[in-house]
Design an enzyme around this catalytic site. Structure first.
Site, short mmCIF file in Angstrom:
data_model
loop_
_atom_site.label_atom_id
_atom_site.label_comp_id
_atom_site.label_asym_id
_atom_site.label_seq_id
_atom_site.Cartn_x
_atom_site.Cartn_y
_atom_site.Cartn_z
N CYS A 280 0.67 -1.22 0.08
CA CYS A 280 0.12 0.02 0.04
C CYS A 280 0.74 1.26 -0.02
CB CYS A 280 -0.87 0.02 1.33
SG CYS A 280 -1.94 -1.47 1.39
N GLY B 48 1.84 -4.78 9.64
CA GLY B 48 1.92 -5.82 8.66
C GLY B 48 0.71 -6.42 8.30
N CYS C 264 3.15 3.10 21.66
CA CYS C 264 1.90 3.28 20.58
C CYS C 264 2.39 2.65 19.09
CB CYS C 264 1.50 4.65 20.51
SG CYS C 264 0.03 5.14 19.56
N ASP C 265 1.19 2.35 18.72
CA ASP C 265 1.39 1.87 17.15
C ASP C 265 2.13 2.76 16.09
OD1 ASP C 265 1.13 -0.04 15.07
OD2 ASP C 265 -0.85 0.94 14.33
N CYS D 200 -10.54 26.14 22.72
CA CYS D 200 -11.22 25.89 21.67
C CYS D 200 -12.57 25.43 22.22
CB CYS D 200 -10.60 24.86 20.83
SG CYS D 200 -11.64 24.55 19.40
N CYS E 68 -12.53 17.15 20.83
CA CYS E 68 -11.51 16.60 20.17
C CYS E 68 -10.03 16.54 20.86
CB CYS E 68 -11.00 17.78 19.13
SG CYS E 68 -9.55 17.72 18.15
N CYS F 59 -6.81 20.03 12.31
CA CYS F 59 -7.45 20.89 12.97
C CYS F 59 -8.69 21.75 12.29
CB CYS F 59 -6.53 22.00 14.06
SG CYS F 59 -7.43 23.25 14.80
#
Length: 422
Positions: free
Chosen positions: A25, A72, A280-281, A325, A331, A354
């Site tokens: 990909c 993978g 984290c991934d 915000c 968010c 954002c």
């Protein structure tokens, strides 16, 4: 989290093949991670498999845990590997403990035998599909550059035929970012899926420049709100879009289960094929390597001060622009991996997406307030479809009054909270 806190229900994505995949990909951020392990066979050993399963189950302080496989492409390990994994889950699971099994796959090798295994072991399968044929094949090709659409559709049909629970993961990028309704209707009507995840592709080169296949900020916002407008009129309670579910949780003041929208993170870790544990991934790099579970316990590494700091940084490093915000409650600065822009005031840490998120969350404010109120009253959020049956969704109908409670759940009046910026 305080220093004495533990991680009672941390989530872990195991990558038994590391970054090895049978596809190429074009937008994949993970394929290059194989360079971290030169000379590796990229196959999780049986001994490490048992160490992982036993340690992970032992570390869970809750009665429900998820064993998650990703890559993978994890199916390259073969069915026998996963049969061993299930045997080990049965061996180490505590009485009364429920184990959920999930796998994220490109689907190209899924056949009837795989489907029988998934059904027998109650797997939830995540299937990657980016939309209709031309959209999917734009970037999702195999190592020889051949299209993969037909193989993925064949997998979806097999999963449905065997009544395996599955959802669709659709990445949003340059090739489909301007075709939201075509993508959504294809998944809903032709693939007939009830569960959809939209994942924005935001990738940069070594110089920090955004890659050409990445989705644009405003483009992603328009994609989401276009799908939302169709969904809120006809599909609430019938089709479940992860981003919309997470948004409703925010407006209802409920627990946020998706890490990208939570105030802090650090409870979704990544385990490599050799036992290396990362924060984290999206942060599989040497700066975020916590250690190896064959040298230190998984529980110790997951609750280490380094990992706690990683989780707290999501909130602590949020710029003032974001803190002020009006849609921050929904968010929370999104994923830290995308925070590489400067705010209008020149402060670092603004999320690349954002502008799109601000437009989207502002757009859905009224309908979300309505659905959140339905939940509080013990009624179905799907009731909103009666109010949106004709014409465009009127924000004026649902917009909170100045003296109404703020939809973020702070307890303040709207004019004293998020209404200040309006």
């Amino acid at each position: 989290m305080s220093k004495k806190d533990t991680l009672p229900g941390f989530h872990l994505i195991a990558k038994p093949t590391g970054a090895i995949c049978n596809l190429g990909c074009k937008y994949c951020f993970f394929l290059s991670k194989k360079d971290l392990y030169p000379g590796s066979t990229f196959r999780m050993s049986d001994s490490l498999l048992e160490s992982y399963i036993s340690q992970y189950i032992a570390a869970q302080k809750v009665p429900l845990a998820t064993i998650a496989w990703q890559g993978g492409e994890p199916t390259l390990m073969g069915l026998e590997f996963f049969r061993k994994a299930m045997a080990m889950v049965l061996k180490y699971r505590r009485p009364g403990m429920v184990i959920q099994n999930t796998i994220q796959t490109n689907g190209t090798v899924i056949d009837d035998e795989w489907c029988r295994f998934f059904k027998q072991n109650n797997f939830l399968v995540g299937l990657s599909l980016d939309g209709p044929r031309d959209i999917h094949n734009a970037y999702r090709v195999d190592k020889s550059g051949r299209p993969t659409f037909d193989r993925v559709i064949r997998a979806a049909k097999a999963l449905r035929r065997h009544k395996v629970d599955f959802n669709i993961l659709t990445t949003v990028h340059a090739a489909n970012g301007d075709r939201p309704l075509e993508v959504y209707r294809f998944l809903r009507d032709e693939v007939r899926t009830e569960f959809i995840q939209f994942i924005p592709i935001v990738e940069r080169d070594e110089a920090g420049r955004v890659m050409e296949w990445s989705v644009g900020p405003e483009q992603y916002g328009r994609f989401l709100l276009s799908v939302f407008d169709e969904w809120v009129r006809r599909d609430v309670g019938r089709v479940f879009v992860q981003t919309f579910d997470a948004s409703l949780a925010a407006w209802a003041g409920a627990f946020q289960s998706i890490c990208i929208f939570s105030q802090t993170c650090g409870t979704a870790l990544a385990l490599e094929h050799n036992g290396d544990l990362y924060s984290c991934d999206h942060f599989v790099d040497r700066n975020h390597l916590l250690g190896n579970i064959e040298k230190e316990s998984l529980e110790k590494l997951a609750s280490s001060e380094k990992q706690r700091r990683f989780g707290r940084d999501k909130l602590d490093l949020l710029p003032q622009y974001c803190l002020k915000c009006e849609v921050r409650f929904a968010c929370n600065g999104e994923c830290p991996k995308n925070r590489f822009l400067k705010t209008p005031d020149g402060e670092p840490g603004l999320n690349y997406l954002c502008a799109g998120y601000r437009e989207f969350f502002r757009h859905i404010d009224g309908p979300m307030r309505f659905m959140a109120n339905e939940l509080r009253q013990g009624r179905a959020p799907a009731n909103i479809m009666k109010h949106c049956a004709t014409g465009s969704i009127s924000q004026a109908v649902f917009k909170p009054g100045r003296n109404d409670p703020c939809p973020c759940g702070s307890g303040l009046k709207y004019k004293k909270c998020h209404g200040r910026a309006g």
